[in-house]
Design an enzyme around this catalytic site. Structure first.
Site, PDB file in Angstrom:
ATOM      1  CD  GLU A 185      -2.987  -1.080   2.275  1.00  0.00           C
ATOM      2  OE1 GLU A 185      -2.877  -0.206   3.154  1.00  0.00           O
ATOM      3  OE2 GLU A 185      -3.955  -1.847   2.200  1.00  0.00           O
ATOM      4  CD  GLU A 365      -3.707  -5.917   4.116  1.00  0.00           C
ATOM      5  OE1 GLU A 365      -4.524  -5.085   4.576  1.00  0.00           O
ATOM      6  OE2 GLU A 365      -2.476  -5.758   4.137  1.00  0.00           O
TER       7      GLU A 365
HETATM    8  C1  FCB Z   1      -4.529  -2.126   5.584  1.00  0.00           C
HETATM    9  C2  FCB Z   1      -3.139  -2.466   6.097  1.00  0.00           C
HETATM   10  C3  FCB Z   1      -3.117  -3.488   7.211  1.00  0.00           C
HETATM   11  C4  FCB Z   1      -4.266  -3.287   8.171  1.00  0.00           C
HETATM   12  C5  FCB Z   1      -5.575  -3.158   7.435  1.00  0.00           C
HETATM   13  C6  FCB Z   1      -6.781  -2.998   8.334  1.00  0.00           C
HETATM   14  O1  FCB Z   1      -4.507  -0.854   5.015  1.00  0.00           O
HETATM   15  O2  FCB Z   1      -2.346  -2.943   5.052  1.00  0.00           O
HETATM   16  O3  FCB Z   1      -1.874  -3.425   7.832  1.00  0.00           O
HETATM   17  O4  FCB Z   1      -4.017  -2.226   8.993  1.00  0.00           O
HETATM   18  O5  FCB Z   1      -5.520  -2.065   6.567  1.00  0.00           O
END
Ligand code: FCB
Length: 473
Positions: A185, A365
Site C-alpha cells: 500500500e 487483504e
Molecule cells: C490495511 C493495512 C493493514 C491493516 C488493514 C486494516 O490498510 O495494510 O496493515 O491495517 O488495513
C-alpha cells in the site's frame, strides 16, 4: 496457549453454503490469512532489531489512539511455533506476512542481523513443513528509523537502500518464498504518512507525499531488477490498496471530484506500474506539488509483474458537498466506520480488467473490525462471517466473468496493533487477550476453517498454494 474452543462443531457457524461457495473456485486457489511484522511480532528491542519509524511515531504523545505501540503486540516473535500450529489448524494453504527491515538490517544500510534472519528462517521453514505457502512482503511501513533521519522515502537515496535489502532477501529466501511483494500500500505510506500526517513518519506536505509516492514506486522497480539479478525464482509483485471511488451524486462537480480521487488513489499507481506514466489529470491537479521525476524513472517503475496484490475493504464516496453522515445514511459499517460494500470488489476487478493488461491478481487483504467480545470461551462474530462470505462471493463473481484471481487472504490471522488505532480495533479471525497472549478462535475462524476444508475437498488434495511464473512477461 491455544484455547480448544475449536473442538466445537463447525456446523454451528458454517452452513452448507460454505461448500457451495468453495466450489466456485479452482483447486489450486490460495486460501490464506495475512499479518504484518510491526502489527504482530513485538520483541521490538530484542536480538538486535533496530528502531523503525513506527517505534518512533508511537512515542509521540497523542499519535496512537490508546497510547500504545507495537513493542509487544501479539508477541509473535516468541510464539512463532504456536502461531504456525494455529495457521495449520485453520487449514489455510497460504500465509502472507512481512519482514521487518530493521530486524534484519537495523540501520537500513550496512550490517545484517543474523538473529533477525534466523527468526524468518524458522517461520518460513515451519510454514513449509506444514504445507503452508509463505507469501512475503518486504516493506509493510516499518522503515528503519536511521533512514528516516536522512530523509526517509523523501530522499531518493532510500531507493538504493531498499534495492540492497531486496537483493539480500532474494539470496536468503528467494528459493523458499511462494511470492515476494515489494511494498504494501504505497498510497498509505505517501498520503497518510506524509500528507495527512496521521501515520508514521507524521509529515504534512503534499509535495513530500507525492515525492514519496514516486520514490516508493521507483524503489519497487529497482528492487524487482535487483531480485531478478539474483535469479530469484519467487514470483514478484506489489500490493496496492484499492478502494474504488464512486461519485456521491450525478452532479458534474461530484463526478469530476470522484474522477480525480480515482486518479490519486488508483490510476497514479496502476498507470505507473502497468503503463509507465502518471495520469495527466492528476499531474495537472498537483501542479508544483508534482514529484521530481528523473529521466528513465518511469521505465524502471514499469517492470514486468508476476502478480499484483489488491487489498480491498470498502469503497470511497467522493463529492464536493458535505461528507455523508455514515450513521444517518443507513449504510452498514464496520467498527472502522468503513462501509460494507462487497459489490465494489466485483466492480473494481472488472474495471481493472477492462482498463489494464493485468498480471494474475491476489486479494492480499480483506476483512473487517468488529467489537468482538470473548464470552464463556467464545467470540460470536456473525457479522464478520457475513462480511467474509459476501466478499468471497463477490470475488467469485469476478472470477466467473474472466478475471484471473489466484488467491485470497483474510486480514487478519490475529487481532493486532491497528496502527494509529492501537489495540482498539479487532480484525482477527483469532481473538487475542493481550494481557495473557491467549489466542481463541472466533466463530469466523471456525467458519473459514470449514470453508478451507471444503475448498480442499473440492480440489481433492491438501497441497499448498503455488504460483506459476512468466505471466505477461
Ligand atoms: C490495511 C493495512 C493493514 C491493516 C488493514 C486494516 O490498510 O495494510 O496493515 O491495517 O488495513
Amino acid at each position: 496457549m491455544l484455547m480448544t474452543s475449536d473442538e466445537r462443531p463447525t456446523h454451528a457457524v458454517a452452513g452448507p453454503e460454505a461448500g457451495t461457495l468453495a466450489r466456485r473456485f479452482p483447486g489450486n486457489f490460495a486460501w490464506g490469512v495475512a499479518t504484518s511484522a510491526y502489527q504482530v511480532e513485538g520483541a521490538a528491542h530484542e536480538d538486535g532489531r533496530g528502531d523503525s519509524i513506527w517505534d518512533e511515531f508511537c512515542r509521540r504523545p497523542g499519535a496512537i489512539r490508546d497510547g500504545s505501540s507495537g513493542e509487544h503486540a501479539c508477541d509473535h516473535y516468541h510464539r512463532v511455533a504456536e502461531d504456525i500450529d494455529l495457521l495449520a489448524s485453520l487449514g489455510v494453504n497460504a500465509y502472507r506476512f512481512s519482514l521487518a527491515w530493521p530486524r534484519v538490517q537495523p540501520l537500513g544500510a550496512g550490517a545484517w542481523n543474523e538473529k533477525g534472519f534466523a527468526f524468518y528462517d524458522r517461520l518460513i521453514d515451519g510454514l513449509l513443513e506444514q504445507g503452508v505457502a509463505p507469501f512475503l512482503t518486504l516493506h509493510h511501513w516499518d522503515l528503519p528509523q536511521a533512514l528516516q533521519e536522512s530523509g526517509g522515502w523523501v530522499n531518493r537515496a532510500t531507493v538504493g537502500r531498499f534495492a540492497d535489502y531486496a537483493a539480500e532477501i532474494a539470496r536468503r529466501f528467494g528459493d523458499r518464498a511462494a511470492s515476494i511483494a515489494t511494498h504494501n500500500e504505497p498510497w498509505v505510506v505517501a498520503i497518510l504518512g506524509h500528507q495527512a500526517g496521521i501515520f508514521a513518519p507524521g509529515l504534512k506536505s503534499q509535495s513530500s507525499a507525492m515525492q514519496v509516492a514516486h520514490h516508493l514506486l521507483l524503489s519497487h522497480g529497482v528492487a524487482l531488477q535487483a531480485l531478478r539479478a539474483q535469479h530469484c525464482v519467487s514470483p514478484l509483485g506489489i500490493v496496492l490498496n484499492q478502494a474504488p471511488t464512486y461519485a456521491a451524486t450525478d452532479s458534474p462537480d461530484d463526478l469530476a471530484r470522484a474522477r480525480l480521487d480515482d486518479g490519486l488513489t488508483i490510476r497514479w499507481y496502476m498507470d505507473a506500474l502497468l503503463r509507465g506514466c502518471y495520469p495527466q489529470d492528476v499531474l495537472a491537479f498537483l501542479g508544483e506539488d508534482a514529484p521530481r521525476i528523473a529521466p528513465g524513472d518511469m521505465e524502471v517503475i514499469r517492470q514486468p509483474l508476476d502478480f499484483l496484490g489488491i487489498n480491498y475493504y470498502t469503497r470511497n464516496l467522493s463529492g464536493t458537498g458535505a461528507p455523508l453522515d455514515p450513521i444517518s445514511s443507513g449504510r452498514e459499517l464496520t467498527d472502522m466506520g468503513w462501509e460494507v460494500y462487497p459489490r465494489g470488489l466485483t466492480e473494481l476487478l472488472l474495471r481493472l480488467q477492462a482498463d489494464y493488461r493485468l498480471p494474475p491478481l491476489y486479494i492480499t487483504e480483506n476483512g473487517a473490525a468488529y467489537r468482538d467480545r470473548l464470552v464463556g470461551g467464545r467470540v460470536a462474530d456473525a457479522d464478520r462471517i457475513r462480511y467474509l462470505r459476501s466478499h468471497i462471493a463477490a470475488m467469485a463473481d469476478a472470477l466467473e466473468s474472466g478475471v484471473d484471481v489466484r488467491g485470497y487472504f483474510v486480514w487478519s490471522l490475529l487481532d493486532n496493533f491497528e496502527w494509529a488505532d492501537g489495540y482498539t480495533r479487532r480484525f482477527g479471525l483469532v481473538y487475542v487477550d493481550y494481557a495473557t497472549q491467549r489466542r481463541t478462535l472466533k466463530d469466523s475462524a471456525l467458519w473459514y476453517r470449514e470453508f478451507c476444508r471444503r475448498a480442499r475437498t473440492a480440489r481433492g488434495d491438501g497441497s499448498s498454494a503455488t504460483m506459476g511464473r512468466g505471466h505477461g512477461r
